[in-house]
Write a protein that holds these residues in place. Structure first.
Motif, PDB file in Angstrom:
ATOM      1  N   GLY A 216     -12.599  10.290   1.171  1.00 14.45           N
ATOM      2  CA  GLY A 216     -13.758   9.640   1.799  1.00 14.45           C
ATOM      3  C   GLY A 216     -13.850   8.170   1.441  1.00 14.45           C
ATOM      4  O   GLY A 216     -14.232   7.336   2.268  1.00 14.45           O
ATOM      5  N   ARG A 217     -13.475   7.829   0.212  1.00 15.41           N
ATOM      6  CA  ARG A 217     -13.523   6.426  -0.220  1.00 15.41           C
ATOM      7  C   ARG A 217     -12.537   5.575   0.584  1.00 15.41           C
ATOM      8  O   ARG A 217     -12.856   4.471   1.011  1.00 15.41           O
ATOM      9  N   ILE A 218     -11.329   6.103   0.772  1.00 12.60           N
ATOM     10  CA  ILE A 218     -10.319   5.350   1.519  1.00 12.60           C
ATOM     11  C   ILE A 218     -10.753   5.171   2.971  1.00 12.60           C
ATOM     12  O   ILE A 218     -10.604   4.094   3.563  1.00 12.60           O
ATOM     13  N   MET A 219     -11.323   6.212   3.555  1.00 16.89           N
ATOM     14  CA  MET A 219     -11.787   6.109   4.938  1.00 16.89           C
ATOM     15  C   MET A 219     -12.927   5.101   5.068  1.00 16.89           C
ATOM     16  O   MET A 219     -13.012   4.340   6.048  1.00 16.89           O
ATOM     17  N   ALA A 220     -13.818   5.073   4.069  1.00 16.50           N
ATOM     18  CA  ALA A 220     -14.917   4.105   4.090  1.00 16.50           C
ATOM     19  C   ALA A 220     -14.380   2.680   4.008  1.00 16.50           C
ATOM     20  O   ALA A 220     -14.871   1.765   4.695  1.00 16.50           O
TER      21      ALA A 220
ATOM     22  N   VAL B 234      -4.294  -2.647  13.596  1.00 10.59           N
ATOM     23  CA  VAL B 234      -3.102  -1.790  13.611  1.00 10.59           C
ATOM     24  C   VAL B 234      -2.576  -1.578  12.198  1.00 10.59           C
ATOM     25  O   VAL B 234      -2.198  -0.456  11.808  1.00 10.59           O
ATOM     26  N   MET B 235      -2.560  -2.646  11.399  1.00  8.04           N
ATOM     27  CA  MET B 235      -2.080  -2.542  10.024  1.00  8.04           C
ATOM     28  C   MET B 235      -2.981  -1.628   9.196  1.00  8.04           C
ATOM     29  O   MET B 235      -2.517  -0.893   8.320  1.00  8.04           O
ATOM     30  N   VAL B 236      -4.275  -1.642   9.467  1.00 10.24           N
ATOM     31  CA  VAL B 236      -5.181  -0.726   8.778  1.00 10.24           C
ATOM     32  C   VAL B 236      -4.834   0.723   9.133  1.00 10.24           C
ATOM     33  O   VAL B 236      -4.798   1.612   8.259  1.00 10.24           O
ATOM     34  N   GLY B 237      -4.576   0.966  10.413  1.00  8.36           N
ATOM     35  CA  GLY B 237      -4.182   2.312  10.815  1.00  8.36           C
ATOM     36  C   GLY B 237      -2.884   2.760  10.177  1.00  8.36           C
ATOM     37  O   GLY B 237      -2.754   3.912   9.725  1.00  8.36           O
ATOM     38  N   VAL B 238      -1.911   1.841  10.104  1.00  3.97           N
ATOM     39  CA  VAL B 238      -0.633   2.171   9.468  1.00  3.97           C
ATOM     40  C   VAL B 238      -0.838   2.469   7.989  1.00  3.97           C
ATOM     41  O   VAL B 238      -0.249   3.420   7.430  1.00  3.97           O
ATOM     42  N   ALA B 239      -1.688   1.655   7.336  1.00  4.04           N
ATOM     43  CA  ALA B 239      -1.950   1.879   5.914  1.00  4.04           C
ATOM     44  C   ALA B 239      -2.600   3.237   5.685  1.00  4.04           C
ATOM     45  O   ALA B 239      -2.271   3.940   4.711  1.00  4.04           O
TER      46      ALA B 239
ATOM     47  N   VAL C 158       0.838  -1.205   0.000  1.00  7.41           N
ATOM     48  CA  VAL C 158       0.000   0.000   0.000  1.00  7.41           C
ATOM     49  C   VAL C 158       0.869   1.250   0.000  1.00  7.41           C
ATOM     50  O   VAL C 158       0.580   2.240  -0.682  1.00  7.41           O
ATOM     51  N   ALA C 159       1.959   1.206   0.758  1.00  4.48           N
ATOM     52  CA  ALA C 159       2.851   2.367   0.822  1.00  4.48           C
ATOM     53  C   ALA C 159       3.560   2.602  -0.510  1.00  4.48           C
ATOM     54  O   ALA C 159       3.803   3.744  -0.907  1.00  4.48           O
ATOM     55  N   ILE C 160       3.874   1.510  -1.228  1.00  6.75           N
ATOM     56  CA  ILE C 160       4.598   1.647  -2.497  1.00  6.75           C
ATOM     57  C   ILE C 160       3.668   2.097  -3.611  1.00  6.75           C
ATOM     58  O   ILE C 160       3.953   3.052  -4.347  1.00  6.75           O
ATOM     59  N   ASP C 161       2.520   1.403  -3.769  1.00  2.00           N
ATOM     60  CA  ASP C 161       1.603   1.727  -4.868  1.00  2.00           C
ATOM     61  C   ASP C 161       0.187   1.363  -4.457  1.00  2.00           C
ATOM     62  O   ASP C 161      -0.230   0.206  -4.610  1.00  2.00           O
ATOM     63  N   PRO C 162      -0.591   2.310  -3.924  1.00  2.00           N
ATOM     64  CA  PRO C 162      -1.958   2.000  -3.482  1.00  2.00           C
ATOM     65  C   PRO C 162      -2.871   1.525  -4.592  1.00  2.00           C
ATOM     66  O   PRO C 162      -3.862   0.834  -4.317  1.00  2.00           O
ATOM     67  N   SER C 163      -2.577   1.866  -5.832  1.00  3.82           N
ATOM     68  CA  SER C 163      -3.438   1.416  -6.926  1.00  3.82           C
ATOM     69  C   SER C 163      -3.288  -0.082  -7.187  1.00  3.82           C
ATOM     70  O   SER C 163      -4.201  -0.725  -7.701  1.00  3.82           O
ATOM     71  N   VAL C 164      -2.139  -0.623  -6.856  1.00  3.38           N
ATOM     72  CA  VAL C 164      -1.893  -2.064  -7.043  1.00  3.38           C
ATOM     73  C   VAL C 164      -2.245  -2.837  -5.769  1.00  3.38           C
ATOM     74  O   VAL C 164      -2.806  -3.927  -5.823  1.00  3.38           O
ATOM     75  N   PHE C 165      -1.925  -2.290  -4.603  1.00  2.00           N
ATOM     76  CA  PHE C 165      -2.184  -2.930  -3.317  1.00  2.00           C
ATOM     77  C   PHE C 165      -3.142  -2.058  -2.496  1.00  2.00           C
ATOM     78  O   PHE C 165      -2.703  -1.230  -1.699  1.00  2.00           O
ATOM     79  N   PRO C 166      -4.438  -2.182  -2.697  1.00  5.51           N
ATOM     80  CA  PRO C 166      -5.386  -1.366  -1.923  1.00  5.51           C
ATOM     81  C   PRO C 166      -5.462  -1.855  -0.478  1.00  5.51           C
ATOM     82  O   PRO C 166      -5.058  -2.973  -0.148  1.00  5.51           O
ATOM     83  N   VAL C 167      -6.043  -1.021   0.365  1.00  8.28           N
ATOM     84  CA  VAL C 167      -6.196  -1.382   1.775  1.00  8.28           C
ATOM     85  C   VAL C 167      -7.070  -2.622   1.932  1.00  8.28           C
ATOM     86  O   VAL C 167      -6.892  -3.419   2.867  1.00  8.28           O
ATOM     87  N   THR C 168      -7.989  -2.790   1.015  1.00  6.89           N
ATOM     88  CA  THR C 168      -8.885  -3.957   1.097  1.00  6.89           C
ATOM     89  C   THR C 168      -8.148  -5.274   0.971  1.00  6.89           C
ATOM     90  O   THR C 168      -8.700  -6.324   1.303  1.00  6.89           O
TER      91      THR C 168
END
Length: 367
Positions: A100-104, A86-91, A49-59
């Protein structure tokens, strides 16, 4: 006279304990290793997620969360769910823009973690992981079905059985137990209808099938229903009653006895006349009164004759008298069994009875 020596001793016992301890420690190490790998997988997702959120989304954190819910035991799962949160918070912290989409998505992830945690707490009474618990239920289901399997019989005899549950699952309040005794000369079959139906009665049926199976192979035919009644009385269940019909058949002569406990009567088909006769046995429902007495009906199965054992789901329907249901079953049986008894139990269960009730049928035929 040859002497027989017992070579077992303290050394053998100690060796067995050592093997048990070794197996236990290996299991603990394997579980710990699995938990560590899942934590590393979640951390890897966050790095992605830190490197490329479009490839590795939080989901993507849903994947280790789901795997953990399946393979981790109840003691490991709560802290692993905490690790996922915790990992969700770090992401989220690593995101350049917290739209808003990311927070949802993050809220949904946390909500799923809470659902997994609540489910794990419900499973904690079993003390096993999710897939292990399911495997246990599958094993119990298979044991219940195998308990009702018909053993191999000598030539000239055919026994078929069929079972349908009201819920459509293999767990039902109706079950049967069968065994062959006395050097393959005596067949014992009992068909039982536990109070309730479907999954609600399936657990009681599972317990009773094991207990009745042990009693059926070790007691005389005239003592079985009395022992089953005493066993049910000792359980102290709120819905602790059942009906049963018990057939004891001599495979050499064809002589048989039938005893029932609050159960629809067994019926016999005489091949010579083609007529069906009700076997008049009676007795109280199992699990309600002490010192119950069960009447017995005797008969002989000649070549071509048959006996049907069944539960009330085969003859009872709402707003229909049981006598009418019995007449309908016998008429249908005469049609379906004419000429061939192969698949007879399945055909009868499929064509008769109420789909809202458990149904069981056993057909014993002398060729």
């Amino acid at each position: 006279m040859d002497a027989v020596f017992d070579h077992s001793g303290p050394g053998v016992v100690a060796s067995g304990l050592d093997r048990a301890r070794l197996a236990w420690s290996r299991g603990r190490v394997r579980q710990f290793r699995t938990a560590v790998l899942l934590c590393l997988l979640a951390a890897s997702v966050v790095m992605g997620v830190a490197i490329d959120p479009s490839v590795f989304p939080v989901t993507a954190l849903m994947v280790p969360l789901l795997l953990g819910s399946l393979v981790l035991n109840p003691r490991q799962l709560p802290w692993f769910v905490g690790w996922i949160v915790v990992m969700v918070g770090v992401a989220l912290w690593l995101q350049d823009e917290r739209t808003g989409r990311i927070m949802a998505v993050a809220v949904i992830e946390v909500l799923m973690a809470a659902i997994v945690l609540v489910t794990a707490r419900r499973r904690s009474s079993l003390g096993v992981a999710g897939n292990t618990g399911e495997s246990m239920f599958v094993d119990l289901r298979d044991r219940l079905l195998n308990q009702g399997g018909i053993p191999a019989l000598p030539g000239g005899w055919r026994v078929e059985s069929a079972l349908r549950s009201a819920s459509g699952t293999p767990f039902a309040g109706d079950f049967l137990v069968a065994t062959v005794l006395d050097d393959d000369t005596r067949l014992e079959v009992v068909v039982v209808d536990v109070s309730g139906k479907g999954d609600a009665a399936g657990t009681r049926a599972l317990l009773l099938s094991g207990a009745f199976g042990g009693m059926l192979g070790s007691l005389a035919p005239q003592d079985f229903l009395g022992a089953a009644n005493d066993y049910l009385l000792r359980q102290g269940w709120e819905e602790g009653f059942a009906t049963a019909v018990h057939l004891s058949l001599d495979l050499r002569s064809g002589r048989f006895s039938v005893r029932s406990a609050g159960h629809p009567p067994a019926v016999q088909r005489h091949s010579g006349s083609g007529r069906w006769g009700v076997l008049p046995s009676a007795g109280p429902v199992l699990g309600l009164i002490d010192d119950a007495h069960f009447e017995v009906a005797h008969g002989v199965l000649g070549h071509g004759d048959a006996v049907l054992l069944y539960t009330d789901g085969m003859v009872e329907r709402p707003r229909r008298d049981i006598e009418m249901g019995l007449d309908r079953m016998l008429g249908q049986a005469e049609t379906l069994l004419h000429g061939s008894f192969v698949g007879s139990a399945e055909r009868l269960v499929t064509s008769l009875g109420s789909p809202d009730d458990d149904r069981a049928m056993v057909v014993v035929h002398r060729r």
